[in-house]
Write a protein that holds these residues in place. Structure first.
Motif, PDB file in Angstrom:
ATOM      1  N   MET A  86       0.848  -1.175   0.000  1.00  0.00           N
ATOM      2  CA  MET A  86       0.000   0.000   0.000  1.00  0.00           C
ATOM      3  C   MET A  86       0.895   1.239   0.000  1.00  0.00           C
ATOM      4  SD  MET A  86      -3.031   1.373   0.014  1.00  0.00           S
ATOM      5  CE  MET A  86      -4.006  -0.106   0.182  1.00  0.00           C
ATOM      6  N   VAL A  87       0.460   2.236  -0.721  1.00  0.00           N
ATOM      7  CA  VAL A  87       1.154   3.524  -0.765  1.00  0.00           C
ATOM      8  C   VAL A  87       0.164   4.578  -0.281  1.00  0.00           C
ATOM      9  CG1 VAL A  87       2.379   5.186  -2.202  1.00  0.00           C
ATOM     10  CG2 VAL A  87       2.512   2.748  -2.751  1.00  0.00           C
ATOM     11  N   HIS A  88       0.504   5.225   0.832  1.00  0.00           N
ATOM     12  CA  HIS A  88      -0.346   6.295   1.366  1.00  0.00           C
ATOM     13  C   HIS A  88       0.332   7.616   1.021  1.00  0.00           C
ATOM     14  CE1 HIS A  88      -3.138   8.442   3.913  1.00  0.00           C
ATOM     15  NE2 HIS A  88      -2.094   9.090   4.414  1.00  0.00           N
ATOM     16  N   ILE A  89      -0.425   8.511   0.395  1.00  0.00           N
ATOM     17  CA  ILE A  89       0.115   9.789  -0.047  1.00  0.00           C
ATOM     18  C   ILE A  89      -0.661  10.919   0.603  1.00  0.00           C
ATOM     19  CG2 ILE A  89       0.555  11.262  -2.055  1.00  0.00           C
ATOM     20  CD1 ILE A  89       0.049   8.214  -3.431  1.00  0.00           C
ATOM     21  N   ARG A  90       0.068  11.882   1.121  1.00  0.00           N
ATOM     22  CA  ARG A  90      -0.536  13.108   1.654  1.00  0.00           C
ATOM     23  C   ARG A  90      -0.012  14.242   0.772  1.00  0.00           C
ATOM     24  NH1 ARG A  90      -4.869  14.533   4.658  1.00  0.00           N
ATOM     25  NH2 ARG A  90      -4.476  16.510   5.648  1.00  0.00           N
ATOM     26  N   PHE A  91      -0.895  14.798  -0.053  1.00  0.00           N
ATOM     27  CA  PHE A  91      -0.471  15.813  -1.010  1.00  0.00           C
ATOM     28  C   PHE A  91      -1.443  16.979  -0.998  1.00  0.00           C
ATOM     29  CE2 PHE A  91      -0.470  17.565  -5.372  1.00  0.00           C
ATOM     30  CZ  PHE A  91       0.841  18.014  -5.420  1.00  0.00           C
ATOM     31  N   GLU A  92      -0.931  18.147  -0.670  1.00  0.00           N
ATOM     32  CA  GLU A  92      -1.710  19.387  -0.653  1.00  0.00           C
ATOM     33  C   GLU A  92      -3.031  19.246   0.100  1.00  0.00           C
ATOM     34  OE1 GLU A  92      -1.889  20.898  -4.678  1.00  0.00           O
ATOM     35  OE2 GLU A  92       0.183  21.600  -4.522  1.00  0.00           O
ATOM     36  N   GLY A  93      -2.931  18.671   1.317  1.00  0.00           N
ATOM     37  CA  GLY A  93      -4.093  18.568   2.186  1.00  0.00           C
ATOM     38  C   GLY A  93      -5.028  17.414   1.889  1.00  0.00           C
ATOM     39  N   ARG A  94      -4.710  16.599   0.914  1.00  0.00           N
ATOM     40  CA  ARG A  94      -5.558  15.455   0.577  1.00  0.00           C
ATOM     41  C   ARG A  94      -4.775  14.168   0.798  1.00  0.00           C
ATOM     42  NH1 ARG A  94      -9.181  16.172  -4.521  1.00  0.00           N
ATOM     43  NH2 ARG A  94     -10.581  15.116  -3.118  1.00  0.00           N
ATOM     44  N   SER A  95      -5.500  13.103   1.098  1.00  0.00           N
ATOM     45  CA  SER A  95      -4.885  11.792   1.295  1.00  0.00           C
ATOM     46  C   SER A  95      -5.329  10.849   0.186  1.00  0.00           C
ATOM     47  CB  SER A  95      -5.300  11.197   2.643  1.00  0.00           C
ATOM     48  OG  SER A  95      -4.739  11.938   3.687  1.00  0.00           O
ATOM     49  N   TYR A  96      -4.392  10.027  -0.256  1.00  0.00           N
ATOM     50  CA  TYR A  96      -4.662   9.031  -1.283  1.00  0.00           C
ATOM     51  C   TYR A  96      -4.066   7.709  -0.825  1.00  0.00           C
ATOM     52  CZ  TYR A  96      -5.025  13.326  -4.069  1.00  0.00           C
ATOM     53  OH  TYR A  96      -5.355  14.566  -4.531  1.00  0.00           O
ATOM     54  N   ASP A  97      -4.778   6.629  -1.040  1.00  0.00           N
ATOM     55  CA  ASP A  97      -4.261   5.287  -0.797  1.00  0.00           C
ATOM     56  C   ASP A  97      -4.280   4.544  -2.121  1.00  0.00           C
ATOM     57  OD1 ASP A  97      -3.718   5.320   2.000  1.00  0.00           O
ATOM     58  OD2 ASP A  97      -5.866   5.232   2.382  1.00  0.00           O
ATOM     59  N   LEU A  98      -3.105   4.128  -2.564  1.00  0.00           N
ATOM     60  CA  LEU A  98      -2.961   3.435  -3.838  1.00  0.00           C
ATOM     61  C   LEU A  98      -2.162   2.156  -3.629  1.00  0.00           C
ATOM     62  CD1 LEU A  98      -1.846   6.532  -5.937  1.00  0.00           C
ATOM     63  CD2 LEU A  98      -4.141   5.564  -5.849  1.00  0.00           C
ATOM     64  N   THR A  99      -2.304   1.250  -4.548  1.00  0.00           N
ATOM     65  CA  THR A  99      -1.462   0.051  -4.512  1.00  0.00           C
ATOM     66  C   THR A  99      -0.169   0.330  -5.268  1.00  0.00           C
ATOM     67  OG1 THR A  99      -2.364  -0.882  -6.543  1.00  0.00           O
ATOM     68  CG2 THR A  99      -3.514  -1.434  -4.477  1.00  0.00           C
ATOM     69  N   GLU A 100       0.826  -0.462  -4.977  1.00  0.00           N
ATOM     70  CA  GLU A 100       2.094  -0.337  -5.698  1.00  0.00           C
ATOM     71  C   GLU A 100       1.867  -0.533  -7.194  1.00  0.00           C
ATOM     72  OE1 GLU A 100       1.617  -2.119  -2.957  1.00  0.00           O
ATOM     73  OE2 GLU A 100       3.167  -1.567  -1.519  1.00  0.00           O
ATOM     74  N   ARG A 101       0.956  -1.398  -7.518  1.00  0.00           N
ATOM     75  CA  ARG A 101       0.657  -1.674  -8.929  1.00  0.00           C
ATOM     76  C   ARG A 101       0.073  -0.442  -9.626  1.00  0.00           C
ATOM     77  NH1 ARG A 101      -2.139  -7.116 -10.764  1.00  0.00           N
ATOM     78  NH2 ARG A 101      -0.680  -7.323 -12.461  1.00  0.00           N
ATOM     79  N   GLN A 102      -0.805   0.290  -8.923  1.00  0.00           N
ATOM     80  CA  GLN A 102      -1.398   1.492  -9.504  1.00  0.00           C
ATOM     81  C   GLN A 102      -0.339   2.535  -9.842  1.00  0.00           C
ATOM     82  OE1 GLN A 102      -4.391   1.850  -6.254  1.00  0.00           O
ATOM     83  NE2 GLN A 102      -5.739   2.529  -7.904  1.00  0.00           N
ATOM     84  N   LEU A 103       0.701   2.622  -9.018  1.00  0.00           N
ATOM     85  CA  LEU A 103       1.784   3.582  -9.262  1.00  0.00           C
ATOM     86  C   LEU A 103       2.917   2.976 -10.071  1.00  0.00           C
ATOM     87  CD1 LEU A 103       2.281   5.561  -5.926  1.00  0.00           C
ATOM     88  CD2 LEU A 103       1.330   6.371  -8.074  1.00  0.00           C
ATOM     89  N   ASN A 104       2.875   1.672 -10.269  1.00  0.00           N
ATOM     90  CA  ASN A 104       3.923   0.953 -10.980  1.00  0.00           C
ATOM     91  C   ASN A 104       5.274   1.117 -10.273  1.00  0.00           C
ATOM     92  OD1 ASN A 104       4.871  -0.753 -12.977  1.00  0.00           O
ATOM     93  ND2 ASN A 104       5.357   0.926 -14.364  1.00  0.00           N
ATOM     94  N   VAL A 105       5.265   0.912  -8.944  1.00  0.00           N
ATOM     95  CA  VAL A 105       6.492   0.967  -8.160  1.00  0.00           C
ATOM     96  C   VAL A 105       6.814  -0.429  -7.629  1.00  0.00           C
ATOM     97  CG1 VAL A 105       6.208   3.374  -7.490  1.00  0.00           C
ATOM     98  CG2 VAL A 105       5.346   1.611  -5.985  1.00  0.00           C
ATOM     99  N   THR A 106       8.096  -0.650  -7.407  1.00  0.00           N
ATOM    100  CA  THR A 106       8.566  -1.921  -6.866  1.00  0.00           C
ATOM    101  C   THR A 106       9.354  -1.644  -5.597  1.00  0.00           C
ATOM    102  OG1 THR A 106      10.565  -1.839  -8.214  1.00  0.00           O
ATOM    103  CG2 THR A 106       8.666  -3.005  -9.152  1.00  0.00           C
TER     104      THR A 106
END
Length: 66
Positions: free
Chosen positions: A1-21
């Motif tokens: 899981m990748v949790h992102i806090r960007f400009e006051g908003r939170s996003y939860d994405l999978t590694e696959r959605q971001l294409n990260v390893t």
């Protein structure tokens, strides 16, 4: 899981959605995130990537105290 806090908003994405390893460095992860958010890479310059023992990533602004 990748949790992102960007400009006051939170996003939860999978590694696959971001294409990260797991072995990617911070620069590569920030590049993928900038592509996903459709922003310039420079907007993530002062962001920190916390790698949790569980394998999750937390991407957040650098904290300034004091």
């Amino acid at each position: 899981m990748v949790h992102i806090r960007f400009e006051g908003r939170s996003y939860d994405l999978t590694e696959r959605q971001l294409n990260v390893t797991p072995g990617m460095n911070d620069t590569a992860i920030k590049e993928r995130l900038a592509q996903h958010l459709d922003i310039g890479r420079d907007r993530l310059q002062h962001y920190i990537i916390d790698r949790r023992p569980s394998g999750d990533l937390i991407i957040r602004p650098e904290a300034v105290y004091g």
